[in-house]
Write a protein that holds these residues in place. Structure first.
Motif: not given
Length: 85
Positions: A40-57, A59-65
């Motif tokens: 839960d804590e990690l999911i909350e952190a991903v939600h807070r920074h979703a745009a930046a996390v998605r952009a970085l992933l 950039a290395v060829g990954c997709a984020l759901t």
């Protein structure tokens, strides 16, 4: 990784946020599934920074759901060479 990472359009992330995003991306590359009730804590952190996390992933060829109780990184599979007949 010290460059400006954009989280919200027009607003650069501060260095602490960059460190948080970098740590999240490292964690997500190692653990590609985050499940509610367990992470839960990690999911909350991903939600807070979703745009930046998605952009970085991306950039290395990954997709984020990102869903309310699930975060998944889709890592591309390298094509398997055809087996000789």
């Amino acid at each position: 990784m010290r460059g400006v990472i954009r989280g919200v359009p027009g607003r650069p992330l501060v260095e602490d946020e960059q460190d948080a995003v970098a740590a999240l991306v490292r964690r997500l590359r190692a653990q590609t599934w985050l499940v509610g009730g367990r992470d839960d804590e990690l999911i909350e952190a991903v939600h807070r920074h979703a745009a930046a996390v998605r952009a970085l992933l991306e950039a290395v060829g990954c997709a984020l759901t990102v869903e309310p109780d699930l975060v998944r990184v889709h890592v591309p599979v390298e094509p398997v060479a055809l087996m000789p007949v």
